[in-house]
Design a protein around this motif. Structure first.
Motif, PDB file in Angstrom:
ATOM      1  N   SER A  45       0.824  -1.207   0.000  1.00 56.99           N
ATOM      2  CA  SER A  45       0.000   0.000   0.000  1.00 56.99           C
ATOM      3  C   SER A  45       0.854   1.251   0.000  1.00 56.99           C
ATOM      4  N   VAL A  46       1.934   1.271   0.770  1.00 56.40           N
ATOM      5  CA  VAL A  46       2.816   2.438   0.787  1.00 56.40           C
ATOM      6  C   VAL A  46       3.464   2.623  -0.582  1.00 56.40           C
ATOM      7  N   SER A  47       3.892   1.545  -1.196  1.00 56.89           N
ATOM      8  CA  SER A  47       4.482   1.633  -2.532  1.00 56.89           C
ATOM      9  C   SER A  47       3.470   2.150  -3.544  1.00 56.89           C
ATOM     10  N   LEU A  48       2.223   1.678  -3.428  1.00 58.89           N
ATOM     11  CA  LEU A  48       1.191   2.133  -4.352  1.00 58.89           C
ATOM     12  C   LEU A  48       0.906   3.627  -4.188  1.00 58.89           C
ATOM     13  N   VAL A  49       0.853   4.101  -2.951  1.00 64.83           N
ATOM     14  CA  VAL A  49       0.620   5.528  -2.714  1.00 64.83           C
ATOM     15  C   VAL A  49       1.781   6.337  -3.246  1.00 64.83           C
ATOM     16  N   ASN A  50       3.007   5.871  -3.025  1.00 66.87           N
ATOM     17  CA  ASN A  50       4.169   6.590  -3.517  1.00 66.87           C
ATOM     18  C   ASN A  50       4.176   6.648  -5.042  1.00 66.87           C
ATOM     19  N   GLY A 106      -4.810   9.324  -8.189  1.00 72.20           N
ATOM     20  CA  GLY A 106      -4.284   8.017  -8.566  1.00 72.20           C
ATOM     21  C   GLY A 106      -4.401   6.975  -7.481  1.00 72.20           C
ATOM     22  N   PHE A 107      -5.184   7.255  -6.435  1.00 72.79           N
ATOM     23  CA  PHE A 107      -5.366   6.310  -5.333  1.00 72.79           C
ATOM     24  C   PHE A 107      -6.552   5.380  -5.634  1.00 72.79           C
ATOM     25  N   ASN A 108      -6.428   4.613  -6.682  1.00 71.14           N
ATOM     26  CA  ASN A 108      -7.536   3.754  -7.081  1.00 71.14           C
ATOM     27  C   ASN A 108      -7.467   2.420  -6.339  1.00 71.14           C
ATOM     28  N   ASN A 109      -8.447   1.554  -6.596  1.00 68.83           N
ATOM     29  CA  ASN A 109      -8.455   0.233  -5.976  1.00 68.83           C
ATOM     30  C   ASN A 109      -7.105  -0.439  -6.174  1.00 68.83           C
ATOM     31  N   PRO A 110      -6.591  -1.156  -5.147  1.00 65.66           N
ATOM     32  CA  PRO A 110      -7.301  -1.554  -3.923  1.00 65.66           C
ATOM     33  C   PRO A 110      -7.083  -0.616  -2.741  1.00 65.66           C
ATOM     34  N   LEU A 111      -6.553   0.588  -2.959  1.00 67.54           N
ATOM     35  CA  LEU A 111      -6.264   1.486  -1.843  1.00 67.54           C
ATOM     36  C   LEU A 111      -7.550   2.002  -1.201  1.00 67.54           C
ATOM     37  N   VAL A 112      -7.523   2.122   0.122  1.00 73.27           N
ATOM     38  CA  VAL A 112      -8.619   2.722   0.873  1.00 73.27           C
ATOM     39  C   VAL A 112      -8.053   3.876   1.689  1.00 73.27           C
ATOM     40  N   GLN A 113      -8.946   4.693   2.263  1.00 68.20           N
ATOM     41  CA  GLN A 113      -8.526   5.905   2.943  1.00 68.20           C
ATOM     42  C   GLN A 113      -7.512   5.633   4.064  1.00 68.20           C
ATOM     43  N   LYS A 114      -7.752   4.605   4.847  1.00 67.83           N
ATOM     44  CA  LYS A 114      -6.852   4.318   5.964  1.00 67.83           C
ATOM     45  C   LYS A 114      -5.439   4.032   5.487  1.00 67.83           C
ATOM     46  N   GLU A 115      -5.312   3.314   4.365  1.00 71.72           N
ATOM     47  CA  GLU A 115      -3.986   3.014   3.821  1.00 71.72           C
ATOM     48  C   GLU A 115      -3.292   4.272   3.326  1.00 71.72           C
ATOM     49  N   ALA A 119       0.150   5.869   4.830  1.00 79.65           N
ATOM     50  CA  ALA A 119       1.294   6.117   3.954  1.00 79.65           C
ATOM     51  C   ALA A 119       1.827   7.529   4.145  1.00 79.65           C
ATOM     52  N   PHE A 120       0.921   8.520   4.165  1.00 75.39           N
ATOM     53  CA  PHE A 120       1.381   9.893   4.363  1.00 75.39           C
ATOM     54  C   PHE A 120       1.957  10.083   5.765  1.00 75.39           C
ATOM     55  N   GLN A 121       1.400   9.383   6.740  1.00 76.53           N
ATOM     56  CA  GLN A 121       1.958   9.428   8.083  1.00 76.53           C
ATOM     57  C   GLN A 121       3.404   8.932   8.070  1.00 76.53           C
ATOM     58  N   MET A 122       3.636   7.862   7.322  1.00 74.83           N
ATOM     59  CA  MET A 122       4.984   7.317   7.245  1.00 74.83           C
ATOM     60  C   MET A 122       5.932   8.258   6.503  1.00 74.83           C
ATOM     61  N   PHE A 123       5.439   8.860   5.384  1.00 72.72           N
ATOM     62  CA  PHE A 123       6.273   9.807   4.642  1.00 72.72           C
ATOM     63  C   PHE A 123       6.702  10.964   5.541  1.00 72.72           C
ATOM     64  N   LEU A 124       5.739  11.534   6.257  1.00 73.88           N
ATOM     65  CA  LEU A 124       6.026  12.692   7.087  1.00 73.88           C
ATOM     66  C   LEU A 124       6.859  12.311   8.313  1.00 73.88           C
ATOM     67  N   GLN A 125       6.610  11.126   8.859  1.00 72.23           N
ATOM     68  CA  GLN A 125       7.400  10.676  10.001  1.00 72.23           C
ATOM     69  C   GLN A 125       8.847  10.446   9.589  1.00 72.23           C
ATOM     70  N   ARG A 126       9.050   9.856   8.430  1.00 70.83           N
ATOM     71  CA  ARG A 126      10.409   9.620   7.947  1.00 70.83           C
ATOM     72  C   ARG A 126      11.135  10.944   7.734  1.00 70.83           C
ATOM     73  N   ALA A 127      10.423  11.931   7.182  1.00 71.68           N
ATOM     74  CA  ALA A 127      11.032  13.243   7.004  1.00 71.68           C
ATOM     75  C   ALA A 127      11.370  13.873   8.349  1.00 71.68           C
ATOM     76  N   SER A 128      10.477  13.662   9.347  1.00 73.81           N
ATOM     77  CA  SER A 128      10.724  14.203  10.675  1.00 73.81           C
ATOM     78  C   SER A 128      11.939  13.559  11.320  1.00 73.81           C
ATOM     79  N   ASN A 129      12.105  12.256  11.120  1.00 74.38           N
ATOM     80  CA  ASN A 129      13.254  11.554  11.684  1.00 74.38           C
ATOM     81  C   ASN A 129      14.563  12.021  11.066  1.00 74.38           C
ATOM     82  N   GLN A 130      14.493  12.446   9.789  1.00 73.65           N
ATOM     83  CA  GLN A 130      15.680  12.923   9.092  1.00 73.65           C
ATOM     84  C   GLN A 130      15.814  14.435   9.176  1.00 73.65           C
ATOM     85  N   SER A 131      14.892  15.078   9.903  1.00 74.60           N
ATOM     86  CA  SER A 131      14.813  16.535   9.872  1.00 74.60           C
ATOM     87  C   SER A 131      16.053  17.168  10.462  1.00 74.60           C
TER      88      SER A 131
END
Length: 416
Positions: A45-50, A106-115, A119-131
């Motif tokens: 799901s993270v790869s699909l969102v990216n 581009g967030f089509n099936n099988p992605l759902v809102q929670k996924e 994914a964005f939580q992970m993107f932003l958290q990773r940026a925060s860890n590298q901040s």
């Protein structure tokens, strides 16, 4: 050691949501919570969102490039910032409005809102860890104190989109605009943008901002002593004088024969790099380039020694994205029939305006303690060194970890 600064990028997108005057409420949301169950970077799901974010980048770029107002103009924008804001908005969208947002992004099936949220939580958290001191990402929401959004909407924004929350009285248009501008100027942009908001409608109930600030240093320094003025060929009939930075060194490059484009990678700090694409024909590159091309370029690049020339420039752009996003299928959020009941059950809630501002500065600054640029090697006298000069229109990408496009644009004229 000479510390060289380059690629100062500021990107903002704001979605202003209007509705008739509501009731009361808002909780300050300055908490950044990351659950232990955040989706791992390796999950599908993270790869699909990216991948969806990167595909959205080029679709949005082509829309901006095709716009009549953009003909002959520079383009600078942050696609991640746009998709981050619209993904945050989709948390409160339902029905057809939600479907349009997901399809347009581009967030089509099988992605759902929670996924998508995870994914964005992970993107932003990773940026925060590298901040570091010169980097920040996140969102902020300004809510009218008489408007009552759903608590679960606010909680998701705080948890997944790292949202700071503030109360304002939007009936006091000048004071609320000043509050937003002050936050943007001081908190988000290091005083680079001081007037994000100029006019506010008193019917505004929410102002959502997604932001990225990044100030990077070249991995290999430029020497300001070598910067000289040269002509930049805007088109066949127009030349403008620009200051070109110069560096002779080994660079990773690739020539795409099909697109007739030379691609150069310039590493920046914190896993970022700048890609510069110098095409023979700009429209050929613009109409064809995609994430697949970028992936191919990065894999196929090989080191080669060049005498490199890059123009110094400072560019600022501002876009209203209402028409562009509507053309991309996201029409429902802009009219009275918008279904944003995930934000509030009140009728008439709709997005009034989506605007994007960006700046990009590329230059060299700092103090010289050692001139270790590789320019003085005697062996260069017997090795053929090719000249690579970006003295005509070119495209720019700033990417992170070789898979996340944070910045995309073109430089037609470095002097405007």
């Amino acid at each position: 050691m000479m510390m060289m600064h380059a690629a100062v990028g500021l990107w903002f997108l704001s979605a202003v949501i209007y509705v008739g005057r509501g009731h009361h409420y808002f909780v300050h949301g300055n908490v950044k919570t990351v659950q232990d169950a955040v989706v791992d970077d390796r999950t599908d799901s993270v790869s699909l969102v990216n991948e969806a974010n990167q595909g959205f980048s080029f679709r949005l770029y082509r829309k901006l490039a095709a716009d009549a107002d953009s003909q002959g103009e520079n383009i600078i924008f942050c696609p991640f910032c746009v998709s981050n804001a619209l993904a945050a908005l989709s948390v409160g969208a339902q029905g057809e409005t939600h479907c349009q947002l997901f399809s347009g992004l581009g967030f089509n099936n099988p992605l759902v809102q929670k996924e998508v949220d995870q994914a964005f939580q992970m993107f932003l958290q990773r940026a925060s860890n590298q901040s570091q001191e010169d980097s920040s990402e996140g969102t902020a929401v300004f809510m009218d104190d008489r408007f009552k959004p759903k608590p679960e909407f606010l909680q998701t924004l705080k948890q997944s989109y790292f949202t700071d929350g503030f109360n304002v009285d939007f009936s006091q248009t000048t004071e609320s605009a000043d509050a937003i501008n002050q936050y943007v100027e001081e908190k988000m942009t290091n005083w680079k943008i001081d007037q994000l908001v100029e006019d506010l409608d008193p019917n505004t109930v929410m102002y959502l901002i997604s932001y990225i600030y990044y100030k990077g240093k070249w991995a290999t320094q430029f020497d300001p002593e070598l910067t000289e003025q040269y002509d930049f060929n805007v088109d066949e009939n127009t030349k403008v004088p620009v200051f070109m930075m110069n560096l002779e060194d080994s660079f990773y490059t690739f020539h795409d024969d099909k697109l007739k484009t030379t691609v150069l990678q310039l590493p920046l700090n914190s896993s970022y790099s700048m890609l510069l694409m110098l095409p023979e024909v700009m429209t050929t590159l613009e109409n064809a380039t995609s994430l697949n091309h970028v992936t191919k370029w990065l894999k196929a690049m090989r080191p080669r020694r060049y005498n490199l020339y890059i123009p110094k420039f400072s560019i600022k752009t501002s876009y209203n994205l209402n028409d562009v996003l509507s053309e991309m299928g996201m029409t429902g959020m802009f009219h009275g029939g918008a279904n944003l009941r995930g934000i509030s059950e009140r009728q008439g809630l709709a997005v009034s305006n989506v605007v994007h501002q960006a700046t990009l500065d590329v230059d060299e600054t700092g103090a010289e303690a050692s001139a270790a640029t590789g320019l003085g090697f005697e062996r260069l006298a017997v090795i053929q060194v090719s000249v690579l000069k970006f003295n005509r229109p070119f495209m720019v990408i700033i990417e992170r970890n070789t898979k996340e496009i944070f910045f995309l644009g073109r430089i037609i004229n470095p002097t405007i």
